[in-house]
Write a protein that holds these residues in place. Structure first.
Motif, PDB file in Angstrom:
ATOM      1  N   GLU A  83       0.758  -1.343   0.008  1.00  0.00           N
ATOM      2  CA  GLU A  83      -0.036   0.162   0.108  1.00  0.00           C
ATOM      3  C   GLU A  83       0.940   1.405  -0.052  1.00  0.00           C
ATOM      4  OE1 GLU A  83      -3.601   2.300   0.043  1.00  0.00           O
ATOM      5  OE2 GLU A  83      -2.887   0.055  -0.764  1.00  0.00           O
ATOM      6  N   ALA A  84       2.000   1.199   0.719  1.00  0.00           N
ATOM      7  CA  ALA A  84       2.938   2.697   0.784  1.00  0.00           C
ATOM      8  C   ALA A  84       3.649   2.363  -0.437  1.00  0.00           C
ATOM      9  CB  ALA A  84       3.725   2.200   2.002  1.00  0.00           C
ATOM     10  N   LEU A  85       3.879   1.448  -1.229  1.00  0.00           N
ATOM     11  CA  LEU A  85       4.298   1.528  -2.521  1.00  0.00           C
ATOM     12  C   LEU A  85       3.635   2.146  -3.649  1.00  0.00           C
ATOM     13  CD1 LEU A  85       6.587   0.669  -4.471  1.00  0.00           C
ATOM     14  CD2 LEU A  85       5.693  -1.472  -4.588  1.00  0.00           C
ATOM     15  N   ARG A  86       2.290   1.617  -3.326  1.00  0.00           N
ATOM     16  CA  ARG A  86       1.172   2.463  -4.392  1.00  0.00           C
ATOM     17  C   ARG A  86       1.010   3.778  -4.148  1.00  0.00           C
ATOM     18  NH1 ARG A  86      -4.324   3.113  -5.200  1.00  0.00           N
ATOM     19  NH2 ARG A  86      -4.859   3.218  -2.909  1.00  0.00           N
ATOM     20  N   CYS A  87       0.912   4.193  -2.977  1.00  0.00           N
ATOM     21  CA  CYS A  87       0.784   5.621  -2.621  1.00  0.00           C
ATOM     22  C   CYS A  87       1.944   6.544  -3.085  1.00  0.00           C
ATOM     23  CB  CYS A  87       0.499   5.929  -1.299  1.00  0.00           C
ATOM     24  SG  CYS A  87      -1.191   5.232  -0.628  1.00  0.00           S
ATOM     25  N   LEU A  88       3.206   5.849  -2.953  1.00  0.00           N
ATOM     26  CA  LEU A  88       4.331   6.542  -3.145  1.00  0.00           C
ATOM     27  C   LEU A  88       4.566   6.597  -4.678  1.00  0.00           C
ATOM     28  CD1 LEU A  88       6.787   8.140  -1.962  1.00  0.00           C
ATOM     29  CD2 LEU A  88       8.062   6.078  -1.653  1.00  0.00           C
ATOM     30  N   ALA A  89       4.352   5.549  -5.306  1.00  0.00           N
ATOM     31  CA  ALA A  89       4.618   5.514  -6.688  1.00  0.00           C
ATOM     32  C   ALA A  89       3.699   6.544  -7.452  1.00  0.00           C
ATOM     33  CB  ALA A  89       4.540   4.124  -7.238  1.00  0.00           C
ATOM     34  N   THR A  90       2.216   6.494  -7.140  1.00  0.00           N
ATOM     35  CA  THR A  90       1.351   7.057  -7.580  1.00  0.00           C
ATOM     36  C   THR A  90       1.840   8.635  -7.602  1.00  0.00           C
ATOM     37  OG1 THR A  90      -0.422   5.418  -7.189  1.00  0.00           O
ATOM     38  CG2 THR A  90      -1.021   7.758  -7.664  1.00  0.00           C
ATOM     39  N   THR A  91       2.226   9.214  -6.439  1.00  0.00           N
ATOM     40  CA  THR A  91       2.733  10.455  -6.260  1.00  0.00           C
ATOM     41  C   THR A  91       3.950  10.626  -6.922  1.00  0.00           C
ATOM     42  OG1 THR A  91       2.194  10.148  -3.816  1.00  0.00           O
ATOM     43  CG2 THR A  91       3.555  12.168  -4.396  1.00  0.00           C
ATOM     44  N   ILE A  92       4.764   9.862  -7.202  1.00  0.00           N
ATOM     45  CA  ILE A  92       5.984  10.147  -8.187  1.00  0.00           C
ATOM     46  C   ILE A  92       5.283  10.158  -9.381  1.00  0.00           C
ATOM     47  CG2 ILE A  92       7.966   9.011  -8.944  1.00  0.00           C
ATOM     48  CD1 ILE A  92       8.531   7.537  -6.400  1.00  0.00           C
ATOM     49  N   TYR A  93       4.452   9.631 -10.080  1.00  0.00           N
ATOM     50  CA  TYR A  93       3.750   9.456 -11.348  1.00  0.00           C
ATOM     51  C   TYR A  93       3.457  10.730 -11.662  1.00  0.00           C
ATOM     52  CZ  TYR A  93       1.162   8.168 -15.487  1.00  0.00           C
ATOM     53  OH  TYR A  93       0.571   8.091 -16.301  1.00  0.00           O
ATOM     54  N   PHE A  94       2.349  11.195 -10.859  1.00  0.00           N
ATOM     55  CA  PHE A  94       1.656  12.441 -11.014  1.00  0.00           C
ATOM     56  C   PHE A  94       2.437  13.757 -10.979  1.00  0.00           C
ATOM     57  CE2 PHE A  94      -1.930   9.512 -10.876  1.00  0.00           C
ATOM     58  CZ  PHE A  94      -2.806   9.658 -12.095  1.00  0.00           C
ATOM     59  N   GLU A  95       3.424  13.690  -9.924  1.00  0.00           N
ATOM     60  CA  GLU A  95       4.064  14.952  -9.684  1.00  0.00           C
ATOM     61  C   GLU A  95       5.512  15.257 -10.306  1.00  0.00           C
ATOM     62  OE1 GLU A  95       3.260  17.608  -7.830  1.00  0.00           O
ATOM     63  OE2 GLU A  95       1.416  16.491  -6.996  1.00  0.00           O
ATOM     64  N   SER A  96       5.963  13.889 -10.952  1.00  0.00           N
ATOM     65  CA  SER A  96       7.268  14.243 -11.348  1.00  0.00           C
ATOM     66  C   SER A  96       7.559  12.953 -12.473  1.00  0.00           C
ATOM     67  CB  SER A  96       8.453  13.946 -10.585  1.00  0.00           C
ATOM     68  OG  SER A  96       8.168  12.916  -9.833  1.00  0.00           O
TER      69      SER A  96
END
Length: 201
Positions: A83-96
Motif C-alpha cells: 500500500e505504501a508502495l502504491r501511494c508513493l509510486a502514484t505520487t511520483i507518477y503524477f508529480e514528476s
C-alpha cells in the motif's frame, strides 16, 4: 530401632580393613535406610540454540554505481508494504513522471521526510492523502493508474529505491517542492533545484 542397631554393632566383627573406609549409614525416622531408593540427581537442562532455526543476519544493503543502476535493480523487486508502495509510486507518477530520476527520487523523499517529521501524517499514504497537500488526490482517493504504463513502472521502481533507502536523497531533508515558476510563500530554505522542481525544507 536404636537397640537393634546397637545390637548389630556389638556383634559384628571387622573382617577386612577396607570396610573401615565405608561411609556411615544414616537413617530416617520415617524410612529405614535399607529401603530408601537411590537418589539420582536431576540434571539441569538449558535450552540450546539451533543455528539453522535462529534468525539469519540481514544482508548488507546493496551498493549501486548510479541511481539508474539502483532503479533498474529494484524494478522487479518486492517490498514489505504494497500500500505504501502504491501511494508513493502514484505520487511520483503524477508529480514528476517527466522529471529525471533524481527529481523523481527527491519527490519520493519529500513524502518520506514528511512521514518522519511529526508535522504531517505518520505514514506514507497518510501524507499523500492529507487534505490540501497534493492536487492529484481527490477527497482522499488516489486516481487509478495503468500498472503496465512504462512511466508508472519507473515511478514504482523509484519508490522501491526510496522505501529501501537504496540511494541518498538528492534533496536532503526537503519537506516541500514546487515548480520553478511557482512562488512558495513562507520562510523556507531552498535545498535543491532538480529538473523543473525546487525543493525546500
Amino acid at each position: 530401632m536404636t537397640l537393634a542397631l546397637g545390637g548389630l554393632m556389638s556383634t559384628s566383627t571387622i573382617t577386612n580393613a577396607a570396610e573401615l573406609d565405608r561411609p556411615a549409614l544414616t537413617t530416617s525416622l520415617t524410612t529405614p535406610a535399607i529401603n530408601a531408593p537411590a537418589q539420582t540427581p536431576v540434571p539441569t537442562v538449558f535450552p540450546t540454540l539451533d543455528p539453522e532455526a535462529s534468525a539469519a543476519p540481514k544482508p548488507a544493503p546493496a551498493t549501486f554505481t548510479s541511481l539508474d543502476h539502483a532503479v533498474a535493480a529494484h524494478a522487479a523487486g518486492e517490498t514489505d508494504n504494497a500500500e505504501a508502495l502504491r501511494c508513493l509510486a502514484t505520487t511520483i507518477y503524477f508529480e514528476s513522471k517527466g522529471e529525471p530520476l533524481a527529481g523523481q527520487l527527491a519527490v519520493a523523499n519529500v513524502v518520506l521526510n514528511r512521514a518522519k517529521s511529526g508535522r504531517f501524517a505518520a505514514d506514507v499514504c497518510g501524507v499523500v492523502k492529507q487534505r490540501g497537500q497534493f492536487s492529484f488526490v481527490r477527497r482522499g482517493v488516489l486516481p487509478s493508474v495503468d500498472a503496465v504504463n512504462r512511466m508508472y513502472r519507473t515511478a514504482e521502481a523509484v519508490a522501491k529505491v526510496a522505501l529501501a533507502s537504496a540511494w541518498k536523497s538528492p534533496a536532503p531533508d526537503a519537506l516541500f517542492f514546487n515548480g520553478r515558476k511557482v512562488g512558495l510563500p513562507g520562510r523556507l530554505t531552498k535545498v535543491a533545484l532538480i529538473g523543473n522542481h525546487i525543493f525546500y525544507r
